[in-house]
Design a protein around this motif. Structure first.
Motif, short mmCIF file in Angstrom:
data_model
loop_
_atom_site.label_atom_id
_atom_site.label_comp_id
_atom_site.label_asym_id
_atom_site.label_seq_id
_atom_site.Cartn_x
_atom_site.Cartn_y
_atom_site.Cartn_z
N ARG A 32 -0.14 -12.66 -6.59
CA ARG A 32 0.49 -11.28 -5.97
C ARG A 32 1.64 -12.08 -5.01
O ARG A 32 2.54 -11.53 -4.71
CB ARG A 32 -0.27 -10.53 -5.24
CG ARG A 32 0.29 -9.24 -4.71
CD ARG A 32 -0.88 -8.32 -4.12
NE ARG A 32 0.01 -7.07 -3.65
CZ ARG A 32 0.25 -6.98 -2.57
NH1 ARG A 32 0.77 -7.90 -1.79
NH2 ARG A 32 1.03 -5.58 -2.21
N ILE A 37 6.91 -7.59 -5.72
CA ILE A 37 6.09 -6.35 -5.34
C ILE A 37 5.67 -6.41 -3.86
O ILE A 37 5.61 -7.47 -3.18
CB ILE A 37 4.95 -6.25 -6.30
CG1 ILE A 37 3.64 -7.33 -6.25
CG2 ILE A 37 5.18 -5.99 -7.83
CD1 ILE A 37 2.73 -6.99 -6.94
N GLY A 38 5.18 -5.26 -3.48
CA GLY A 38 5.03 -4.90 -2.07
C GLY A 38 6.23 -4.69 -1.19
O GLY A 38 6.11 -4.19 -0.09
N GLN A 41 6.22 -1.16 0.38
CA GLN A 41 5.39 -1.15 1.73
C GLN A 41 6.19 -1.39 2.87
O GLN A 41 5.81 -0.49 4.07
CB GLN A 41 4.24 -1.85 1.61
CG GLN A 41 3.12 -1.91 2.63
CD GLN A 41 2.04 -2.92 2.53
OE1 GLN A 41 1.86 -3.53 1.51
NE2 GLN A 41 1.15 -3.04 3.57
N GLN A 42 7.06 -2.32 3.06
CA GLN A 42 7.77 -2.60 4.30
C GLN A 42 8.78 -1.85 4.63
O GLN A 42 9.02 -1.36 5.65
CB GLN A 42 8.21 -3.98 4.26
CG GLN A 42 8.97 -4.34 5.30
CD GLN A 42 8.95 -6.01 5.42
OE1 GLN A 42 8.52 -6.62 4.69
NE2 GLN A 42 10.20 -6.33 6.23
N THR A 57 11.47 -8.30 3.17
CA THR A 57 11.18 -7.44 1.98
C THR A 57 11.69 -8.24 0.70
O THR A 57 10.85 -8.02 -0.07
CB THR A 57 12.19 -6.16 2.05
OG1 THR A 57 11.83 -5.59 3.28
CG2 THR A 57 12.00 -5.23 1.10
N ALA A 168 10.75 -4.81 -4.89
CA ALA A 168 9.74 -3.46 -4.84
C ALA A 168 9.81 -3.08 -6.31
O ALA A 168 10.10 -1.99 -6.69
CB ALA A 168 10.19 -2.35 -4.03
N GLU A 170 7.29 -2.07 -8.06
CA GLU A 170 6.39 -0.93 -8.08
C GLU A 170 7.20 0.36 -7.88
O GLU A 170 6.98 1.41 -8.25
CB GLU A 170 5.23 -1.07 -7.45
CG GLU A 170 5.43 -0.93 -5.77
CD GLU A 170 5.97 -2.16 -5.08
OE1 GLU A 170 6.09 -2.18 -3.85
OE2 GLU A 170 6.42 -2.91 -5.83
#
Length: 224
Positions: A32, A37-38, A41-42, A57, A168, A170
């Motif tokens: 991960r 990805i993620g 969230q930020q 990011t 990102a 996702e």
């Protein structure tokens, strides 16, 4: 039947991609940190941070050399491609024959990958961003869209590219699913259709009054 086949195809596609990602992360937990990805969230937890600042990011947690950076980039571009592919299926299914545009299908597929690379290039440079805007203004699209509805597909392609470029993927997947299922539902229900008026979506129930009127108007008059 065509709409149901499209819905089944979309659902199976997203489920397979989701299962592959979940299994890969479960088998290799550290993976991960090397994936794009993620980022969403930020974006949600730190909304006050300026988009022009060099934020974390766009960076993966463990990317620190050329090989890892290339892996991150390849996954980001592949994610943009995978998120945009089902969008082309929806466009090809819902657009009527006369208004169908193959060049738009190709654009939907390629544009997200281009935007992903552009975002990575300009993310820390305001000068590069303005330079790119000038180049885009000079080159600009020469082909006008046939319908305002087609602009939604272009906007979605840009959104997928932007999401992948900031790490990102996702978000790109969620946006892709939202538009695809919405368009499929609008086509299935023929929402907003009025009898005898030109429609944006292809006819679903086989009762296309506007097409019948057009055929009659174009039918040659037989000599007496």
């Amino acid at each position: 039947m065509r709409a149901m086949n499209l819905l089944v195809r979309l659902t199976a596609y997203y489920l397979v991609i989701g299962v592959v990602v979940v299994v890969a992360v479960k088998l290799w937990p550290d993976l991960r940190g090397y994936l794009p990805i993620g980022g969403v969230q930020q974006l949600i937890t730190q909304p006050s941070k300026s988009a022009l600042d060099a934020t974390d990011t766009i960076r993966a947690a463990h990317v620190g050399n050329l090989g890892e950076s290339l892996f991150w980039l390849v996954v980001a571009i592949a994610g943009a491609l995978l998120a945009s592919l089902p969008v082309t299926w929806v466009y090809m299914a819902v657009r009527s024959g006369d208004e169908y545009d193959q060049s738009l299908v190709n654009t939907i597929l390629v544009l997200p990958m281009v935007v992903t690379g552009i975002v990575i290039i300009v993310q820390n440079s305001l000068a590069l961003a303005f330079s790119l805007a000038g180049i885009a203004g000079a080159v600009r699209f020469r082909n006008s869209l046939k319908s305002s509805g087609d602009a939604l597909f272009i906007l979605l392609a840009v959104a997928i590219g932007l999401s992948s470029g900031i790490g990102a993927v996702e978000l790109a997947a969620v946006v892709s699913m939202a538009l695809n299922y919405t368009f499929a539902a609008l086509w299935l229900t023929e929402y907003g259709e009025r009898e005898g008026m030109k429609r944006y979506l292809a006819d679903y129930d086989g009762n296309d009054v506007s097409a019948q009127k057009k055929a009659k108007a174009e039918k040659p008059v037989e000599p007496a």
